[in-house]
Design a protein around this motif. Structure first.
Motif, PDB file in Angstrom:
ATOM      1  N   VAL A 214      35.292  12.151 -59.820  1.00 24.19           N
ATOM      2  CA  VAL A 214      36.318  13.177 -59.945  1.00 24.19           C
ATOM      3  C   VAL A 214      35.736  14.548 -59.589  1.00 24.19           C
ATOM      4  O   VAL A 214      36.346  15.310 -58.849  1.00 24.19           O
ATOM      5  N   TYR A 215      34.531  14.865 -60.101  1.00 26.95           N
ATOM      6  CA  TYR A 215      33.914  16.163 -59.815  1.00 26.95           C
ATOM      7  C   TYR A 215      33.704  16.340 -58.320  1.00 26.95           C
ATOM      8  O   TYR A 215      34.025  17.376 -57.751  1.00 26.95           O
ATOM      9  N   ARG A 216      33.188  15.279 -57.672  1.00 27.82           N
ATOM     10  CA  ARG A 216      32.925  15.349 -56.225  1.00 27.82           C
ATOM     11  C   ARG A 216      34.219  15.572 -55.451  1.00 27.82           C
ATOM     12  O   ARG A 216      34.263  16.349 -54.506  1.00 27.82           O
TER      13      ARG A 216
ATOM     14  N   GLU B   3      35.003  18.787 -53.173  1.00 23.11           N
ATOM     15  CA  GLU B   3      35.383  18.613 -51.772  1.00 23.11           C
ATOM     16  C   GLU B   3      36.739  19.269 -51.500  1.00 23.11           C
ATOM     17  O   GLU B   3      36.919  19.918 -50.472  1.00 23.11           O
ATOM     18  N   ALA B   4      37.673  19.120 -52.416  1.00 27.92           N
ATOM     19  CA  ALA B   4      38.997  19.744 -52.244  1.00 27.92           C
ATOM     20  C   ALA B   4      38.862  21.261 -52.240  1.00 27.92           C
ATOM     21  O   ALA B   4      39.499  21.950 -51.423  1.00 27.92           O
TER      22      ALA B   4
ATOM     23  N   GLN C 259      37.365  22.317 -48.862  1.00 27.43           N
ATOM     24  CA  GLN C 259      38.339  22.217 -47.779  1.00 27.43           C
ATOM     25  C   GLN C 259      39.413  23.307 -47.874  1.00 27.43           C
ATOM     26  O   GLN C 259      39.847  23.828 -46.846  1.00 27.43           O
ATOM     27  N   ARG C 260      39.835  23.670 -49.077  1.00 23.49           N
ATOM     28  CA  ARG C 260      40.821  24.758 -49.240  1.00 23.49           C
ATOM     29  C   ARG C 260      40.256  26.075 -48.736  1.00 23.49           C
ATOM     30  O   ARG C 260      40.938  26.840 -48.062  1.00 23.49           O
ATOM     31  N   ARG C 261      38.998  26.350 -49.073  1.00 21.68           N
ATOM     32  CA  ARG C 261      38.375  27.611 -48.630  1.00 21.68           C
ATOM     33  C   ARG C 261      38.226  27.639 -47.109  1.00 21.68           C
ATOM     34  O   ARG C 261      38.478  28.648 -46.475  1.00 21.68           O
TER      35      ARG C 261
ATOM     36  N   CYS D  48      28.010  29.388 -49.100  1.00 16.41           N
ATOM     37  CA  CYS D  48      27.450  29.703 -47.777  1.00 16.41           C
ATOM     38  C   CYS D  48      27.800  28.608 -46.773  1.00 16.41           C
ATOM     39  O   CYS D  48      28.085  28.902 -45.602  1.00 16.41           O
ATOM     40  N   GLY D  49      27.840  27.379 -47.231  1.00 14.90           N
ATOM     41  CA  GLY D  49      28.290  26.277 -46.366  1.00 14.90           C
ATOM     42  C   GLY D  49      29.741  26.454 -45.947  1.00 14.90           C
ATOM     43  O   GLY D  49      30.110  26.147 -44.811  1.00 14.90           O
ATOM     44  N   VAL D  50      30.553  26.966 -46.856  1.00 13.67           N
ATOM     45  CA  VAL D  50      31.952  27.254 -46.526  1.00 13.67           C
ATOM     46  C   VAL D  50      32.026  28.332 -45.447  1.00 13.67           C
ATOM     47  O   VAL D  50      32.825  28.234 -44.512  1.00 13.67           O
ATOM     48  N   PHE D  51      31.189  29.356 -45.559  1.00 14.63           N
ATOM     49  CA  PHE D  51      31.180  30.401 -44.533  1.00 14.63           C
ATOM     50  C   PHE D  51      30.876  29.806 -43.161  1.00 14.63           C
ATOM     51  O   PHE D  51      31.580  30.076 -42.188  1.00 14.63           O
TER      52      PHE D  51
END
Length: 184
Positions: free
Chosen positions: A1-3, A7-8, A11-13, A75-78
């Motif tokens: 559930v945490y993962r 991940e959600a 993906q939203r960011r 930073c990965g999201v960036f």
């Protein structure tokens, strides 16, 4: 559930960042709205951890580890968000730098993480957009293990519009595939 929830969130960011126009024609002085959203989320987590540590004291090492992992994820999201750019002008690249620098400035006012986990990865990714064709090829060879094929190809697609297009784009894209599959 945490993962799944992580991940959600990720993906939203990235989806929010993909709505930013990186092909602007003028230098902007204000960062994009998603930067404030990310900072608010950091503030919310900071508040939740403060409430938790009031009930269950967190050792400093655990607290630091949590923040290192969170900031590295952001930073990965960036990087992933920047790689969603279909077109990117010099002014758009400057906006990427402005957004990330503003994030770091606001983050620094909340946390004291030194060095900032993932910072170098984001900065290197942004700088790659400015490279000449020969320098980009060398950069791809040196950094292919740090980024996904999609991320690397995004840089190629945005920068090769400056070069004599199709031949270089095709050659650099082939290089990425060879590097990713261990042929070179």
């Amino acid at each position: 559930v945490y993962r799944q929830s992580t991940e959600a969130w990720y993906q939203r960011r990235v989806r929010v960042m993909s709505t930013v126009r990186w092909d602007v024609r003028e230098l902007l002085s204000e960062p994009s709205g998603y930067v404030q959203i990310m900072i608010r989320e950091v503030e919310n987590l900071l508040h939740k951890l403060a409430l938790l540590s009031g009930t269950v004291p967190l050792p400093v090492e655990v607290y630091q580890t949590i923040w290192c992992l969170c900031v590295k994820q952001i930073c990965g999201v960036f990087v992933e968000g920047f790689s969603s750019a279909k077109r990117c002008t010099h002014e758009g690249r400057a906006l990427m730098q402005l957004d990330f620098q503003q994030f770091l400035l606001l983050l620094d006012s909340l946390l004291s993480l030194r060095p900032v986990p993932g910072k170098q990865s984001v900065e290197s990714f942004i700088k790659a957009y400015y490279l000449t064709e020969g320098d980009l090829e060398q950069w791809l060879r040196e950094h292919h293990a740090s980024y996904t094929s999609k991320q690397l190809n995004s840089i190629i697609n945005c920068t090769t519009s400056q070069f004599s297009k199709m031949m270089q784009r095709s050659r650099l894209t082939s290089l990425v595939e060879e590097l990713k599959h261990g042929k070179k």
